[in-house]
Design a protein around this motif. Sequence first.
Motif, PDB file in Angstrom:
ATOM      1  N   LEU A  55       0.824  -1.215   0.000  1.00 25.68           N
ATOM      2  CA  LEU A  55       0.000   0.000   0.000  1.00 25.68           C
ATOM      3  C   LEU A  55       0.856   1.262   0.000  1.00 25.68           C
ATOM      4  N   MET A  92      -3.788  -4.574   9.121  1.00 28.20           N
ATOM      5  CA  MET A  92      -3.033  -3.402   9.553  1.00 28.20           C
ATOM      6  C   MET A  92      -3.939  -2.438  10.310  1.00 28.20           C
ATOM      7  N   PHE A  94      -3.982   1.600  11.840  1.00 28.53           N
ATOM      8  CA  PHE A  94      -3.288   2.862  11.617  1.00 28.53           C
ATOM      9  C   PHE A  94      -3.288   3.753  12.856  1.00 28.53           C
ATOM     10  N   ASP A  96      -4.258   7.145  13.402  1.00 29.52           N
ATOM     11  CA  ASP A  96      -5.279   8.097  13.829  1.00 29.52           C
ATOM     12  C   ASP A  96      -6.664   7.449  13.862  1.00 29.52           C
ATOM     13  N   ALA A  99      -9.617   9.063  12.080  1.00 26.64           N
ATOM     14  CA  ALA A  99      -9.687   9.147  10.619  1.00 26.64           C
ATOM     15  C   ALA A  99      -9.734   7.791   9.924  1.00 26.64           C
ATOM     16  N   THR A 100      -9.524   6.697  10.664  1.00 27.55           N
ATOM     17  CA  THR A 100      -9.449   5.409   9.954  1.00 27.55           C
ATOM     18  C   THR A 100     -10.807   4.831   9.625  1.00 27.55           C
ATOM     19  N   LEU A 101     -11.856   5.320  10.272  1.00 27.48           N
ATOM     20  CA  LEU A 101     -13.178   4.813   9.931  1.00 27.48           C
ATOM     21  C   LEU A 101     -13.880   5.828   9.042  1.00 27.48           C
ATOM     22  N   ASN A 102     -14.619   5.325   8.065  1.00 25.09           N
ATOM     23  CA  ASN A 102     -15.347   6.200   7.149  1.00 25.09           C
ATOM     24  C   ASN A 102     -16.494   6.888   7.900  1.00 25.09           C
ATOM     25  N   PRO A 103     -16.503   8.233   7.918  1.00 22.30           N
ATOM     26  CA  PRO A 103     -17.489   8.949   8.729  1.00 22.30           C
ATOM     27  C   PRO A 103     -18.938   8.740   8.301  1.00 22.30           C
ATOM     28  N   GLN A 110     -18.753  -1.295   7.855  1.00 22.18           N
ATOM     29  CA  GLN A 110     -17.300  -1.268   7.736  1.00 22.18           C
ATOM     30  C   GLN A 110     -16.646  -2.538   8.265  1.00 22.18           C
TER      31      GLN A 110
ATOM     32  N   ASP B 218      -7.233   8.483   5.246  1.00 19.56           N
ATOM     33  CA  ASP B 218      -6.920   7.327   6.092  1.00 19.56           C
ATOM     34  C   ASP B 218      -7.972   6.237   5.960  1.00 19.56           C
ATOM     35  N   TYR B 219      -9.239   6.636   5.832  1.00 15.60           N
ATOM     36  CA  TYR B 219     -10.256   5.584   5.806  1.00 15.60           C
ATOM     37  C   TYR B 219     -10.163   4.748   4.528  1.00 15.60           C
ATOM     38  N   ALA B 221      -7.226   4.121   3.065  1.00 21.14           N
ATOM     39  CA  ALA B 221      -6.077   3.245   3.355  1.00 21.14           C
ATOM     40  C   ALA B 221      -6.519   2.066   4.219  1.00 21.14           C
ATOM     41  N   PHE B 222      -7.359   2.347   5.199  1.00 17.89           N
ATOM     42  CA  PHE B 222      -7.813   1.274   6.086  1.00 17.89           C
ATOM     43  C   PHE B 222      -8.701   0.290   5.331  1.00 17.89           C
TER      44      PHE B 222
END
Lengths: 323, 324
Positions: A55, A92, A94, A96, A99-103, A110, B218-219, B221-222
């Motif tokens: 990635l 993996m 991350f 933050d 920010a890693t989950l889609n709002p 998810q 980031d989302y 990438a996740f």
Amino acid sequence: MLLEIKNLEVVFPMRQGDLRVLHGIDLAVEKGEILGLVGESGSGKSVLSKAVMGLLAKPGRASGGEILFQGQDLLKADAKALRSLRGNRIAMIFQDPMATLNPVLRIDAQMLEAVQGHRKMPSAEARRLCIEALRKVGIPAPEERFLNYPHQLSGGMRQRIAIATALLNDPDLILADEATTALDVTIQAQILSEMKALCRESGTALVWVTHDLAVVSGIADRIAVMYAGRIVECGPTQEVLSRPKHPYTQGLLDSVPSAAQRGQDLRQIPGLMPSPSALPPGCAFNPRCLRAKEACRSNQPVMTQTPTGAFACFNPLSEGDRA
Amino acid sequence: MLQFLVRRLLQAVGVLAVMSLLVFVGVFAIGNPVDVMIDPAASEAERQAAIVALGLDQPMWRQYLTFVGNALQGDMGKSFVYNQSASELILSRLPATFELAVMAMLIAVAIGLPMGLWAGLKPGSWADRLLMTISIFMFSLPTFWVGLLLIMGFAVTLGWLPSGGRGETRELFGVPFAFLTWDGFQHLLLPAFNLALFKLALVLRMVRGGVREQMTSDYVAFARAKGVSETRIVFKHVLRNIMLPVITVMGLEFGNILAFAVVTESIYAWPGMGKLLINAITVLDRPVIVAYLMITVFIFIVINLIVDLTYTLLDPRVRTGGAK
Ligand SMILES: Nc1ncnc2c1ncn2[C@@H]1O[C@H](COP(=O)(O)OP(=O)(O)O)[C@@H](O)[C@H]1O
Ligand SMILES: [Mg+2]
């Protein structure tokens, strides 16, 4: 060996030419092992983990070496094969959690996609699996949280959800890049110990990436120290913490608050890490190193094997230096 | 929510009041309708009689109060020209403008969205650069000029589509619409496309920018780290995030299309509100001008309100309240 990285080189092609960010990385992770990957910010830890996941941010690419996962070279695998590994055999997490989950998507959407992207499973069963994973990472009232949107949850909760998502398919390896750095100290400690227990229980190998040596000291079996795109020292946690060979590792240890003697100032390593575009000749650490000799300024130190680990230094610390 | 609605309603009333005053004063400044409307050969007595009949002998403030009084009862006055209720006259033209605007919007989104996705997913590619260049033209070429060009190309030279008028209509709930007949639909295409160009460029650029920004988030990438396919990432994760601002802007632009269809309607002789306004201005048909402007303002207010409510429904962060 679960993961074996051999002589990995990563470059970011720039207008001025290739920017080499990783230089001949050698690193191995055994099945079920917890490895701490430590180094100051900018040392290349995130680039290394992303390279393993396939990635890398464009236009970055691995320009040499091998990444063998269960014997398969990931650098030669096609996009489809990589996708079926990601989130399935290798997961993996991350830095933050905000920010890693889609709002705009609910937690259930998810998490379910992480299951159903990899195996055919009736919806009800997949939901049960997700809720079970949420329960395992210590989320209270998981059935309700499962239907929430990310903004309805705290940062700690969100990171737990990311961890639960990573655990869904029982991966063989989890890469956690600064996964608790954004959280406050108590939650960080909780998540660390839970994470360790979960991985031990399921036999999952974990690479815990952090700039904070103190964080990994309690969780890792082995520690690898990175500096300016190279591994400069690695070995069993106890060995690295109590008998560091590389002056950089010693410097990191000295700057950990709990390691400082009472009444003594924290000793930060003087100077800054060089950027990949302006590496000094010789050992990249030499301008900041109090032990630098002539050889350090002109030659690149190679890895020296010890009975338990390895280090790359012309003038390593010995028992006498630590006394 | 209720508090929000009440506040918006009060604001709306305020805006309408201020608007009515501005419009009334503004229209008075244009000139004296009697000079335009009455036969120049008419006698002075006939002229005076006409002025009194239209209420134009009263001082301006009294005319305004009379207007407000009537308007509150839903009466915007009678057209000097058609001798028909001004608001009815305008509302009878509303469906034509409305279908033109909706069609333009559909074209803008149907073409702009996929093009924007394409450009945004391949930044720097030839397709991206080509689309960006085209969108600059769409933004900067004047609507009337493009409109004439389209007529020249598709109506005159190729003869594929009619050059003007609304064609055959069919009634739906008692309202005549052109898009329900093949002939009417053909008449609708060119003006709608003409009107759509600017919005199309807007959608294209918004979507492109949104995709580029979201794809590095980031989302995403996740999601990739979870092994989610790129197709699903684009259509399920990214598109949802982009649609919020796109819907908001498009909603607000819809009001603009309704109001500024004037040029397009004139070029294509499309019998909508805009065409009526232009005619009313040339003969100084004051009640029609005033009623048109008031109705337009009203439509703007309603659309803004709908957009706000839609946004609230679509964005979970607004809909379900703040973080715990
Ligand atoms: N997308 C990129 N383009 C160019 N250089 C990058 C990119 N990502 C990382 N780098 C460079 O790689 C080096 C290592 O970065 P990173 O792996 O993020 O460090 P760490 O995670 O250890 O803090 C940094 O010097 C950074 O400038
Ligand atoms: Mg990092």
